[in-house]
Design an enzyme around this catalytic site. Structure first.
Site, short mmCIF file in Angstrom:
data_model
loop_
_atom_site.label_atom_id
_atom_site.label_comp_id
_atom_site.label_asym_id
_atom_site.label_seq_id
_atom_site.Cartn_x
_atom_site.Cartn_y
_atom_site.Cartn_z
N ASP A 1 0.86 -1.16 0.00
CA ASP A 1 0.00 0.00 0.00
C ASP A 1 0.91 1.23 0.00
O ASP A 1 2.13 1.12 0.13
CB ASP A 1 -0.96 -0.03 1.21
CG ASP A 1 -2.19 0.83 0.96
OD1 ASP A 1 -3.22 0.57 1.59
OD2 ASP A 1 -2.10 1.74 0.12
C1 GLC Z 1 -4.30 4.30 -0.43
C2 GLC Z 1 -5.17 3.13 -0.09
C3 GLC Z 1 -5.18 2.06 -1.15
C4 GLC Z 1 -4.94 2.69 -2.51
C5 GLC Z 1 -3.53 3.22 -2.50
C6 GLC Z 1 -3.17 3.89 -3.85
O1 GLC Z 1 -3.68 4.82 0.71
O2 GLC Z 1 -4.98 2.50 1.17
O3 GLC Z 1 -6.44 1.39 -1.08
O4 GLC Z 1 -5.10 1.72 -3.53
O5 GLC Z 1 -3.30 4.14 -1.44
O6 GLC Z 1 -3.97 5.04 -4.03
#
Ligand code: GLC
Length: 744
Positions: free
Chosen positions: A270
């Site tokens: 993430d």
């Molecule tokens: C965010 C989220 C995730 C998302 C990622 C990219 O913080 O937790 O679900 O896909 O970053 O945007």
């Protein structure tokens, strides 16, 4: 072999993909290999080196947080024509429930209890996103959520693993088609692996403590279903799972995901999660973070820059074997080969507007919204409303909010274009007088992370209490002048989603106060909810005759609400998540253990002396404009051996005067076993459309896969010889009962 997606491009066999990958890999320097494991932000809201410079030296394999076809092509040209090995980039974005045509939020689509709804939605989303030049979406989000205070409950399929697994597979099929490679599909990403929805107190990002049995029996099934459906990638979650961050958790990423499930794709972290292994007190420093994340099986570093800073030195110093790097690179290159990026790295810059113009996309969005809505109350059959009504008031700030209608998790840079509830009602009754008053504004107490990262220049200044009071009185006065009032209440889009947990489930702001004032006028009132989580509307549930849960219904949401309010569509949705009476009752879910003092038993002591925690609305609940009867449940055998399968049948009849949909649900309870089992577990469902008087027999199979579970006492998967209750009905309180026994 021709591409089954009918594009004419040759579909490569696994052996051909692997062979091509080996050739590419052999030509890469260590630095370029690390580049493939690096995802960089395409915008500057996250500090970091300029993407162009990184890409030119082969330092990036993927770009996210960019949504501009021309910029995609510009960066791709640098990668393909200027970088040392010319490997194309994967462009990725959060396309969670639509790209330009926005569908209901995933929690809403789960409420359809119809897997074709999210499958079709994600196929449309994929077609639009790919036309824009995106290759990879960070969806579907598969986190089971039993705590409605958690803001991200909006992004998943609710509290149940059986329903969640069905929605997971459907979304992967929608995004990817039946195999990676079609030019109108994208790579999907099963996230956030795993257990994120069980954060302490529903507080987003807080630690998660889940015993292995609960992980395997409740939180894993949707992720396993995604692997079975061929999902191309996974995303590791942010939080500590039993004190080991998911992004550094070898048991999760190597033992379970690859070792047990045979996942062959790649895992991305993430956002910034690799570098944050230091922040959360797991890694000593960023070098340690890089080492432990890659060793644990995390292939791609999303935007933390930790891999490019340390992996080369870790390999050069012998701390990390280059084989681990190579394995991660292979998995990423294989996706690029399968997606045909080496043959077609660039996007057609005129394609998106053609694709988006397709009327069938909005038709699909309207149908999805219609099938997702849940009728929670309809005292005196106030609904459907008569289209001859002459004077109707629509009240509530959400009633004319495009962003509230499209909902949480909009694509980066998306401009909400939804048909609002007010617009939908006006379109339905062009000759009626339809007045509107927003009433007081509703605001978060703390601003949303997204409002800080991407401030809206047109956002009005916060309402003063005096302005709110004026708006309140105007709303009451507007209601007073109408024959009937539609109140549209709930939450703004930024009140659920990421970093949007809340301690209360009440209607935010003065909405309930306004509702009471309008109801006190003595006119018929219909409540339409726009929200991304269950709300504790206990007063409305007893005092407002008609309540429709419309969730966040997307671009066509206003039309779909009007379709249902005026009877062009008979609502058939069911709740995918329990509605608690209070936020403080969360987490509240139906699949609980009986305990030594079961609810309703002689020995039962109410769990709280200040109010029963029984659901306001139970899991699986939803009404219709018609009535149904479910009868004649039977099992094909009263006794079977471990490993055998029996059939459950039941008859469902439309006993009312209009056609409608019923979702027939099958629940089981294993009375005793190696472990205590939940008092009810959903093991089958089917949504059927019936004409008045029509009867249909629905059939379910119950075999080893439905009856086995991970036993904590045995530390293994078991199917016990045991006695079972089953119930078949229209929600999780079903009473139509049968039983059977499994013998060893
Ligand atoms: C965010 C989220 C995730 C998302 C990622 C990219 O913080 O937790 O679900 O896909 O970053 O945007």
């Amino acid at each position: 072999m021709e591409n089954p997606n009918g594009t004419g491009a040759k579909v490569l066999t696994n052996a051909e993909v692997e062979a091509r990958v080996e050739v590419i890999l052999a030509g890469l320097s260590l630095s370029e290999k690390v580049g493939q494991l690096t995802q960089v932000g395409g915008t500057t809201f996250i500090e970091g080196p300029k993407p162009e410079d990184v890409i030119r030296r082969g330092g990036a394999g993927s770009v996210l947080w960019l949504n501009d076809t021309q910029k995609f092509n510009a960066l791709q040209r640098i990668a393909v024509e200027e970088s040392p090995s010319g490997i194309p980039l994967l462009f990725a974005l959060d396309v969670i429930h639509g790209y330009r045509t926005i569908f209901p939020v995933p929690l809403a689509m789960a409420a359809s209890w119809d897997p074709t709804v999210p499958e079709r939605a994600q196929a449309v989303a994929a077609k639009e996103a790919r036309a824009a030049g995106l290759h990879w979406t960070f969806g579907p989000m598969l986190d089971i959520a039993r705590d409605a205070r958690w803001g991200r409950i909006v992004e998943g399929a609710g509290e149940d693993p059986h329903l969640g697994a069905a929605m997971a597979a459907a979304q992967v099929r929608g995004f990817q088609g039946d195999r990676l490679g079609a030019p109108d599909r994208v790579v999907a990403c099963a996230k956030h692996f795993a257990g994120y929805g069980a954060s302490d107190g529903g507080r987003d990002y807080d630690p998660v403590y889940l015993p292995e049995g609960l992980l395997r029996n409740v939180y894993f099934p949707p992720f396993h279903a995604a692997v079975e459906a061929g999902v191309g990638t996974f995303m590791s979650a942010y939080m500590d799972l039993n004190d080991v961050p998911a992004s550094g958790n070898r048991w999760l990423l190597r033992d379970v995901l690859r070792g047990e499930w045979g996942f062959k794709g790649f895992v991305v972290s993430d956002a910034l999660a690799v570098g944050n292994l230091v922040t959360q007190g797991f890694a000593r420093d960023r070098r340690d973070a890089a080492f432990r994340a890659l060793s644990a099986g995390l292939d791609m570093d999303m935007a933390s820059n930790t891999y490019p800073e340390h992996l080369e030195e870790l390999v050069d110093s012998g701390a990390l074997s280059v084989e681990l790097i190579d394995d991660a690179v292979r998995a990423i290159l294989a996706v690029k080969v399968r997606m045909g990026l080496f043959e077609q790295p660039y996007a057609d810059e005129g394609l998106l507007e053609q694709v988006v113009a397709s009327p069938e996309h909005r038709t699909a969005a309207r149908l999805a919204a219609q099938r997702s809505m849940v009728l929670l109350r309809n005292e005196g059959a106030l609904l459907p409303l008569d289209k001859g009504i002459k004077n109707l008031a629509v009240i509530g700030t959400l009633a004319n909010s495009k962003s509230a209608t499209e909902g949480s998790w909009m694509v980066f840079g998306h401009i909400p274009a939804a048909v609002t509830v007010l617009e939908g009602i006006r379109a339905k009754l062009p000759d009626a007088t339809i007045t509107y008053a927003p009433g007081p504004e509703i605001e978060r107490e703390f601003p949303s992370m997204f409002d800080i990262l991407m401030p809206d220049p047109n956002k009005p200044a916060p309402q003063t209490p005096e302005q709110a009071e004026v708006a309140f009185q105007q709303a009451v006065d507007t209601a007073r002048g109408a024959d009937l009032v539609v109140m549209v209440l709930g939450e703004h889009a930024n009140m659920s989603g990421e970093a949007a947990s809340r301690a209360s489930l009440d209607l935010p702001g003065r909405q309930e106060e306004l509702l009471k004032a309008v109801v006190a006028l003595g006119k018929p009132v219909v409540l339409v909810l726009l929200n991304g989580r269950p709300l504790s509307i206990t007063w409305a549930a007893e005092n407002v005759p008609a309540i429709v849960e419309a969730w966040e219904p997307g671009t066509e949401g206003g039309h779909a609400v009007a379709d249902i309010l005026f009877g062009d569509v008979n609502p058939g949705g069911k709740l995918p998540v329990t509605f608690p009476r209070k936020g403080s009752h969360a987490p509240l879910y139906y699949a609980r253990n009986l305990t030594h003092s079961p609810e309703g038993s002689r020995a039962y002591n109410p769990r709280y002396w200040d109010g029963l925690p029984t659901p306001l609305y139970p899991f699986g609940f939803g009404l219709s404009y018609t009535t149904f009867e479910i009868a004649n449940v039977s099992v094909s055998t009263a006794r079977m051996k471990v490993g055998e399968t029996l059939t459950v049948t039941a008859d469902v009849t439309n006993t009312g005067r209009v056609a409608g949909d019923e979702v027939v649900q099958l629940y089981i309870h294993q009375r005793a076993g190696s472990d205590t089992r939940p008092m009810r577990e959903l093991k089958g469902f089917e949504r059927v459309t019936l004409q008045p008087g029509e009867t249909r027999t629905v059939t379910f199979q119950l075999g080893p896969s439905a009856l086995r579970y991970w036993s904590t006492s045995r530390g293994a998967w078991v199917q016990d010889a045991a006695e079972f209750d089953i119930w078949v009905g229209s929600d999780s309180l079903a009473t139509l009962h049968a039983e059977f026994r499994v013998e060893s």
